[in-house]
Every structure is written in structure tokens, then in C-alpha cells.
Design an enzyme around this catalytic site. Structure first.
Site, PDB file in Angstrom:
ATOM      1  N   LYS A 179       0.825  -1.200   0.000  1.00 29.13           N
ATOM      2  CA  LYS A 179       0.000   0.000   0.000  1.00 29.13           C
ATOM      3  C   LYS A 179       0.867   1.261   0.000  1.00 29.13           C
ATOM      4  O   LYS A 179       1.942   1.289   0.613  1.00 29.13           O
ATOM      5  CB  LYS A 179      -0.902  -0.045   1.238  1.00 29.13           C
ATOM      6  CG  LYS A 179      -2.036   0.959   1.301  1.00 29.13           C
ATOM      7  CD  LYS A 179      -2.899   0.623   2.510  1.00 29.13           C
ATOM      8  CE  LYS A 179      -4.023   1.618   2.735  1.00 29.13           C
ATOM      9  NZ  LYS A 179      -4.849   1.254   3.908  1.00 29.13           N
ATOM     10  N   SER A 260      -9.659   1.227   3.233  1.00 31.25           N
ATOM     11  CA  SER A 260      -8.811   2.032   2.371  1.00 31.25           C
ATOM     12  C   SER A 260      -7.777   1.214   1.600  1.00 31.25           C
ATOM     13  O   SER A 260      -7.145   1.729   0.690  1.00 31.25           O
ATOM     14  CB  SER A 260      -8.090   3.087   3.207  1.00 31.25           C
ATOM     15  OG  SER A 260      -7.209   2.479   4.145  1.00 31.25           O
ATOM     16  N   SER A 284     -10.109  -1.350   7.124  1.00 38.89           N
ATOM     17  CA  SER A 284      -9.407  -1.072   5.871  1.00 38.89           C
ATOM     18  C   SER A 284      -8.738  -2.282   5.249  1.00 38.89           C
ATOM     19  O   SER A 284      -8.317  -2.228   4.099  1.00 38.89           O
ATOM     20  CB  SER A 284      -8.366   0.031   6.082  1.00 38.89           C
ATOM     21  OG  SER A 284      -8.998   1.283   6.152  1.00 38.89           O
TER      22      SER A 284
END
Length: 593
Positions: A179, A260, A284
Site C-alpha cells: 500500500k 482504504s 481497511s
């Protein structure tokens, strides 16, 4: 949140075509460019922008703080609405020379390499071609924000090591994505998806990457995310960032991937990598895993180092693995779970577990007592059906299911959770930026940058959460301390529930079905969220595919007390083996009514 979507809503993504200059000690700064907004029939509508850097320096996380949760109203499942997208059958994804490796596990890939059927360089090139064909063209998933220019060289080096008889371990030569809020000391940027950090190159790797690099992973690139890990606006769009644009759900392209860790989940699901790393503060990892049909592990806070990860909450943040199988996720966790003396949440008294795959047993559910959230048994007819199937599968594998209630109680603490996060976000981000060497040096700088570059940085929603967080002062503030004391009540409740009912874990659907991506109104939460207590308390959770509702995946989340990963992995693995619910996505443009 009224939750209403216009029936003619269309998929919008934001593509930034930058004109770059070199400044600030050689960093690449994004100074101007074009934003293209795909319209229903007019193609790309471009408009120019000029970034104005603040004069004093050189240049919802998928938490959904759902109005329902913050106000203390229990989460409910809302109906799934259709959305309009360019029609046709499944979007075409250009085939690659090695299509037979799709859905293969790490163990199988290593067997192929050992037999001379595959090299790490060929594997890496395959994924880079898949990213070009599926992520940047064809279905245009937009899961990968940046590929690593060094990936092929790393693969060559690891091929040579293996030829010389040096095999570092089970992750030797395995391409992974991480990420874009995790620091890498290489040619890639670390931006949390924000234009305010465009051009920022970290000076050192995040701590968790140390063991991974030693293990021989190939860092293939970085994944898109909800900007600032979805901690920017109450009307945010999951999977959207000003730097990366909108990530799309690989099952139905006009649906949302959740966030996310949107890009990490989508990339794994679409076979753009072997494994990925996401981060979670509240949902997330779990929610994107659920909506993209993959396995996600949100570890106990403190099991995995957070050093070198752009923070939200020092109490709740953690990184974790995302994979297509429980086995691969457990394998990656084995290398992520390394004690970090600089992380205050890493408890040195907890002995390292080592190889988490040794806990994976097909009879891991036998005799286990699992509490299932009672209110989720009759919510949405489609989800009800696959949940009943999951219950039957769990019981057939030897588990005892006990109906319990914990989500109504959890909803009472949404306000305190948000207060805690706003205080910790300001403190943590200021600490990170103070030493990061980026153009922005504080949260106040980020807010100012966004205001001065509103057309590019905030085309769809604003920054109310950033601005509210900037008003918070000090972790000794009575409001912050009171919020933490209040949340301790939830810990007492969950611990007592587990003990009184003699439960090994709690479970429930991680999410409802994916909603239509709507940049005008933002996210449309479709209910559930059984992982939430674990997120608030720093407990571990594991999300495993539970089935499809009208072609949209939904995951089942298991959670337990701190450092119960071995027991949870045993249960999740046994459930996976008895259900086999993972289905490869087909990139449908939309759902037909």
C-alpha cells in the site's frame, strides 16, 4: 447519510497526467497537469490545473465513520441499488503468456520454479504485463499506483541466487505489492495517495520491509488507496485518491472496492501479484477483502511494526497480509510479525510465533464455539442466504454456533473512536512529516496545500476530518483521555462475552454487497461490519470469502482476543477448506437488472 444514488450514476475515475519538474533537492514535484473526468458519452473531459505550493515551504482508512455508527444507531443492511455503466459483457482483459499461474499459491509457484518450469524473472514480467493489460488498460482497475523500476533486476538477482544454491525461504522471488502509505527507500514514492506528498521518496524502508527483503520478496510496486487511508472527509469515496484516481471493483466495475486498502485487495483478487500488504485502522483490510473476494488478516495491534507507515491511530493502526488463500496470508504474516523496539505497541514479552502456517489444520473448527452476531441473521435476503450456508458449513466442520449480540454495544462507542483517532492522527502525522523530508511538514501544511490546489486535490469532496483533527491538541487532553476510558468499557464487554459463553471467537459478515461508486455523494454503506469491535480494541480479525450475492463477493470475519491469531487461523483455514468460496473475478461492466 441518506444513502441514495442516482440511477444514472456513472463510473468516474480521475487520471492525473502530470508535467513534472525537478526541485527541492532533486525530488520530483507535481506542479501542473490535466485531470480527465470520464463522462457517460463525451469521453475524457480535461481541465488544466496548476498546483500552488504553500509559501512557507519548498513546494475512512476505510473506517466510513458512518453517520449511523457515530450517532450510535446500529449498523443495518440497506438495499443494493443498481448503477449504470457502459454496457456489454465482461470487460476484456488481454491474455498474458503465463495465464496458467492465475490463482496459484506460493507453494505451487515455488514447485514450478524448482522444476524449471518458471523463473522469478518470468513471473515478475508476467505480473507487470498483467498490470499493463488489466490495471492500466482493458478493465482499467487502477489498483496499482506505481510499479517498481527495480523489480526485474531484483528478480534476476534472486534467480541467480537460486541457481547458485541459495534459497532464502518460501517467499524467495515472490512478487508482492504494498500500500502507498508504507515507506520504501527506493525509486518509488510514498504519498498516502495525496498530491500534497507527490514526489516524496522515503529515506529508509518501513521496519516491516526489512524481514521481507531479507526473505527475498520482489517488491513489484505500490497500490492505490483511499486518500489518507480514508481519513480526510465524511463524504469520501473509498478507493479514490487525488494522486491515484479511482480503483474499481474487479467483479463489477462500476461497484466500489471498499477501502482504504482498495488497491491491495483488488490487485490480489485480479491476479496482478501473488500477495499484497494493506493497513487497517477500522475495516481497511477486512472490508476490501470482503468486497473483492480475498483473504485479509488484521493482526493484533503490536504484532506487526508500524514504523515507517503513514499513521492515523497509534492505538488501532496495523499492517496486514492480503492473499487469495488463508495459507498464503498466514505465510506472509509469518514474515511481517517481527518485534520492533521502536514501536511502543510491540510487546517484547510476547514470544515470537514463527511460522503461522503450522496452525492451519483442516479440522481446526472441530469443537470450537463461535459466537455469531444475532442481528445479522435477518438483514438482507441475499446475504442471509449465504450466511445460512456458512453456518451450515461451520457446523458440518465441527463448530458450535452460538447466537450472541455485540454490534449494538459496539455502535455506542463510535463517537469516542472518532475522537481518539482525530487526536492521534494529528500527533502521529506531525511526527511522521517532521522527519520525512517531504515538502509538507505538518498536518496544517497538508490542509493549506489542499486549499491552494483545490481543483486537483479536492475535486469531489473536501477535508473536514483533516481540519477537525488539526484542532485537537495533545494526548493529555481530558477529552482524549475520557474517550479512551469510555472505550475500555467495550473491551470489558467483549472479553466478558467471550468468557461467559465460553467462545473461541466471534464472527459475522464483514460487509454487505459493494455499492455503486458515486463521487458526487460519496460512499453508501450497505451494512454489517462484524470486524469493528476487533478494530476498536486492537484485536485480530481474519476475513475469508463467504460467497457471492448477485456476483458480488462478501466475506466472513472471525475475531478474538489479542494474539489469538493461531486459533483464528485454524478456524479460518478449516472454513475455507470446507467452503471453497473464492471465485475469480470476471470484470463485468455493470449488473443488469
Amino acid at each position: 447519510m441518506d444513502g441514495m444514488l442516482r440511477k444514472d450514476a456513472w463510473q468516474r475515475s480521475v487520471a492525473i497526467l502530470p508535467h513534472k519538474t525537478r526541485a527541492n533537492g532533486g525530488q520530483t514535484l507535481l506542479n501542473s497537469g490535466t485531470i480527465g473526468l470520464p463522462a457517460p458519452s463525451a469521453g475524457i473531459i480535461p481541465f488544466k490545473f496548476q498546483l500552488i505550493h504553500p509559501t512557507n515551504h519548498p513546494m475512512q482508512r476505510r473506517i466510513f465513520f458512518r453517520n449511523m455508527l457515530v450517532s450510535g444507531i446500529p449498523l443495518i443492511a440497506l438495499p443494493v441499488l443498481s448503477c449504470q455503466s457502459p454496457g456489454g459483457s465482461a470487460a476484456k482483459a488481454s491474455a498474458d503468456p503465463l495465464p496458467e499461474i492465475d490463482e496459484l499459491t506460493v507453494v505451487k509457484i515455488q514447485e514450478m520454479v524448482a522444476k524449471g518450469q518458471l523463473t522469478y524473472l518470468a513471473l515478475t514480467r508476467h505480473y507487470l504485463k498483467q498490470i499493463a493489460a488489466v490495471d492500466k488498460a482493458g478493465p482499467t482497475l487502477n489498483a496499482v499506483i506505481e510499479t517498481n523500476p527495480d523489480a526485474e533486476n531484483l528478480a534476476r538477482q534472486l534467480d541467480e541466487e537460486r541457481k547458485a544454491g541459495h534459497l532464502r525461504g518460501p517467499l524467495h522471488g515472490i512478487p508482492i505489492l504494498i500500500k502507498d502509505n508504507i515507506d520504501t527507500a527506493d525509486q518509488m514514492q510514498t504519498t498516502a495517495g495525496s498530491l500534497a506528498l507527490a514526489g516524496h521518496h522515503a529515506s529508509r524502508d518501513a521496519y516491516l520491509l526489512g524481514a521481507l527483503r531479507e526473505a527475498g520478496v520482489i517488491l513489484l510496486g505500490k497500490t492505490n488507496l483511499s486518500e489518507w487511508a480514508n481519513f480526510r472527509s465524511t463524504r469520501s469515496i473509498s478507493g479514490w485518491s487525488s494522486r491515484g484516481g479511482q480503483t474499481r471493483n474487479p467483479y463489477v466495475l462500476d461497484r466500489n472496492p471498499c477501502g482504504s486498502s482498495s488497491g491491495s485487495a483488488v490487485a490480489v483478487s485480479a491476479n496482478l501479484c501473488m500477495l499484497a500488504i494493506g493497513t487497517e485502522t477500522d475495516g481497511s483490510i477486512a472490508c476490501p477483502a470482503s468486497m473483492n473476494g480475498v483473504v485479509g488478516i488484521k493482526p493484533t495491534v503490536g504484532l506487526v511494526s508500524r514504523s515507517g507507515i503513514i499513521p492515523i491511530s497509534s492505538t488501532q493502526d496495523t499492517a496486514g497480509p492480503m492473499a487469495r488463500t488463508v495459507t498464503d496470508a498466514a505465510l506472509l504474516l509469518s514474515f511481517l510479525a517481527k518485534p520492533d523496539p521502536k514501536d511502543a505497541k510491540c510487546d517484547p514479552s510476547v514470544p515470537p510465533t514463527g511460522d503461522y502456517t503450522r496452525f492451519l489444520k483442516s479440522d481446526g473448527l472441530k469443537g470450537k464455539r463461535i459466537g455469531i452476531e444475532k442481528s445479522y441473521l435477518h438483514h438482507h435476503e441475499g446475504v442471509d442466504a449465504i450466511l445460512r450456508q456458512a453456518i451450515s458449513q461451520l457446523e458440518a466442520a465441527g463448530a458450535v454456533l452460538v447466537e450472541v449480540e455485540f454490534m449494538d454495544k459496539t455502535a455506542e462507542y463510535g463517537k469516542e473512536e472518532l475522537i481518539r483517532m482525530k487526536y492521534e492522527f494529528r500527533q502521529g502525522l506531525n511526527d511522521y512529516l517532521a522527519s520525512a523530508g517531504a515538502g509538507v511538514k505538518s498536518l496544517a501544511d497538508v490542509i493549506r496545500f489542499n486549499r491552494e490546489n483545490e481543483a486537483a486535490a479536492m475535486p469531489w469532496f473536501k477535508q473536514e476530518i483533516l481540519e477537525a483533527s488539526e484542532q485537537m491538541r495533545g494526548l493529555d487532553n481530558p477529552e482524549y483521555l475520557a474517550a479512551n476510558r469510555k472505550i475500555n468499557e467495550l473491551k470489558e464487554f467483549i472479553d466478558k462475552l467471550l468468557q461467559a459463553s465460553q467462545l473461541d471467537a466471534l464472527c459475522g459478515p464483514a460487509s454487505g454487497t459493494a455499492w455503486c461508486t458515486d463521487p458526487v455523494n460519496g460512499d453508501f454503506w450497505t451494512g454489517y461490519g462484524a470486524y469493528t469491535p476487533a478494530a476498536i480494541l486492537g484485536y485480530p480479525s481474519i476475513t475469508v470469502p463467504m460467497g457471492l450475492v448477485r456476483g458480488l463477493p462478501i466475506g466472513l470475519s472471525f475475531f478474538g482476543k489479542s494474539f489469538s491469531e493461531p486459533a483464528l487461523l485454524a478456524m479460518a483455514y478449516a472454513y475455507e477448506q470446507h467452503s471453497n468460496n473464492r471465485v475469480k473475478p470476471n470484470f463485468l461492466p455493470t449488473l443488469k437488472s
